[in-house]
Design an enzyme around this catalytic site. Structure first.
Site, PDB file in Angstrom:
ATOM      1  N   LYS A  54       0.790  -1.270   0.092  1.00 27.33           N
ATOM      2  CA  LYS A  54       0.040  -0.142  -0.334  1.00 27.33           C
ATOM      3  C   LYS A  54       0.911   1.060  -0.017  1.00 27.33           C
ATOM      4  O   LYS A  54       0.749   1.700  -0.300  1.00 27.33           O
ATOM      5  CB  LYS A  54      -0.943   0.060   1.345  1.00 27.33           C
ATOM      6  CG  LYS A  54      -2.523  -1.362   1.360  1.00 27.33           C
ATOM      7  CD  LYS A  54      -2.546  -0.888   2.620  1.00 27.33           C
ATOM      8  CE  LYS A  54      -4.028  -2.664   2.387  1.00 27.33           C
ATOM      9  NZ  LYS A  54      -4.299  -2.596   3.228  1.00 27.33           N
ATOM     10  N   GLN A  98      -3.703  -1.195   9.879  1.00 24.02           N
ATOM     11  CA  GLN A  98      -3.637  -2.833   9.108  1.00 24.02           C
ATOM     12  C   GLN A  98      -4.677  -3.963  10.045  1.00 24.02           C
ATOM     13  O   GLN A  98      -4.115  -4.503  11.198  1.00 24.02           O
ATOM     14  CB  GLN A  98      -2.937  -3.147   8.607  1.00 24.02           C
ATOM     15  CG  GLN A  98      -1.943  -5.036   7.853  1.00 24.02           C
ATOM     16  CD  GLN A  98      -3.109  -4.760   6.763  1.00 24.02           C
ATOM     17  OE1 GLN A  98      -3.010  -3.582   6.434  1.00 24.02           O
ATOM     18  NE2 GLN A  98      -3.667  -5.325   6.337  1.00 24.02           N
ATOM     19  N   ASP A 121     -10.780   2.612   5.291  1.00 26.92           N
ATOM     20  CA  ASP A 121     -11.300   1.271   4.594  1.00 26.92           C
ATOM     21  C   ASP A 121     -12.653   1.312   4.285  1.00 26.92           C
ATOM     22  O   ASP A 121     -13.278   0.196   4.507  1.00 26.92           O
ATOM     23  CB  ASP A 121     -10.904   0.671   5.802  1.00 26.92           C
ATOM     24  CG  ASP A 121      -9.415   0.251   5.185  1.00 26.92           C
ATOM     25  OD1 ASP A 121      -8.879   0.185   4.115  1.00 26.92           O
ATOM     26  OD2 ASP A 121      -8.318  -0.485   5.929  1.00 26.92           O
TER      27      ASP A 121
END
Ligand code: NAD
Length: 287
Positions: A54, A98, A121
């Site tokens: 990412k 994460q 997200d």
């Protein structure tokens, strides 16, 4: 005739280039460089690889990324403090925690703490609510990546029967929600299947579009696929030193009309959507 291979890597590269162009224009007019802050707790090697990928993608698109690495014995309170600091930091536009987090930390508590305008997200209840109502602030990364693949390959969804296998908050549920909305690359009749679904194979066989997000290697077999159906494989599973999807690619690609490979299908699209969301977050911060 074997299925057309849906090239997620190529589409993601185009999308990353689009983000790069738009981020450069945004920086030119505002002086702001969109900034994604990633939080990684513990030393799970797979999570470290995901975060690194990412970050590399951010660099490619001209976005800033920073990594906050915390030891495995970090407490929930310490992690909450970091999230609060990042929420308050006006130079940070997107926050990515994460997953999975270590067992002693409640994921829901941490994810709920990320301020909605930085929730790239799309996990915050406010953002999920907006998505359900068809007026999203951020698009859920993996489902929106799948939807973009359908768009790029001109796969007609209006009135099509889409069967989503899996009901997770990260893939299955938001995927179904995107496809059932009114509008382009949507308007589908959607069925969600899960671990308690009866006669799954019979339902999947009715699908014009199958989205597999189960987490079991080669779970979807050729006999479950209607000839000519489109198959999007979200799964990432280890088989020895190989990565395989939730779909038995070799056999299903003889029956389907189009199919995503693993790797090189949905995975790169997830990251490309994250970049786009980071730019959106920076644009929101600039009003
Ligand atoms: P999850 O474990 O949270 O959810 C799996 C879902 O599969 C559950 O809702 C469950 O009901 C369903 N399921 C399990 N067994 C089943 C069965 N026998 N029949 C029908 N349904 C069954 O997983 P997730 O986070 O949604 O991820 C799914 C897969 O997608 C995993 O392999 C994951 O690694 C992968 N993934 C990939 C990306 C990407 O970018 N490509 C992103 C997220 C997840």
């Amino acid at each position: 005739m074997p299925a057309q291979i849906i090239d997620g890597k190529a589409v993601a590269a185009r999308m990353t280039a689009e983000v790069a162009t738009n981020a450069a224009a945004f920086q030119h007019s505002t002086g702001i460089v969109p900034h994604l802050a990633a939080v990684l707790v513990g030393d799970d090697p797979a999570s470290a690889v995901y975060v690194r990928n990412k970050q590399r993608a951010c660099e490619k698109a001209g976005l800033k990324s920073s990594l906050h690495r915390l030891p495995i014995d970090t407490t929930e309170a310490q992690l909450l403090d970091l999230v609060e600091d990042l929420n308050a930091d006006s130079t940070v536009h997107g926050i990515l925690v994460q997953l999975p987090l270590p067992k002693h930390i409640r994921e829901q508590v941490i994810l709920d703490a990320v301020i909605a305008n930085k929730d790239v997200d799309c996990f915050h209840p406010h953002n999920v609510g907006l998505l359900v109502q068809g007026r999203p602030r951020f698009l859920p990364c993996t489902p929106a990546g799948c939807q973009r693949l359908l768009a790029e390959y001109n796969i007609s969804t209006a009135g099509a029967h889409a069967v989503v296998i899996g009901r997770s908050e990260i893939v299955g549920k938001p995927m179904a929600m995107l496809l059932v909305q009114r509008g382009a690359v949507a308007d589908a009749t959607v069925t969600i299947c899960h671990s308690r679904t009866k006669d799954l194979a019979a339902i999947v066989r009715q699908a014009d579009i199958v989205i597999a997000a189960i987490g079991k290697a080669r779970f979807v077999t050729a006999d479950m696929i209607k000839p000519g159906a489109v198959v999007i494989d979200v799964g990432i599973n280890r088989d020895g030193d190989k990565l395989v999807g939730d779909v038995d690619f070799d056999a299903v690609s003889q029956v389907a009309s189009a199919i995503t490979p693993v790797p090189g299908g949905v995975g790169p699209m997830t990251i490309a959507t994250l970049l786009r969301n980071t730019l959106t977050a920076a644009q929101l911060s600039a009003g």
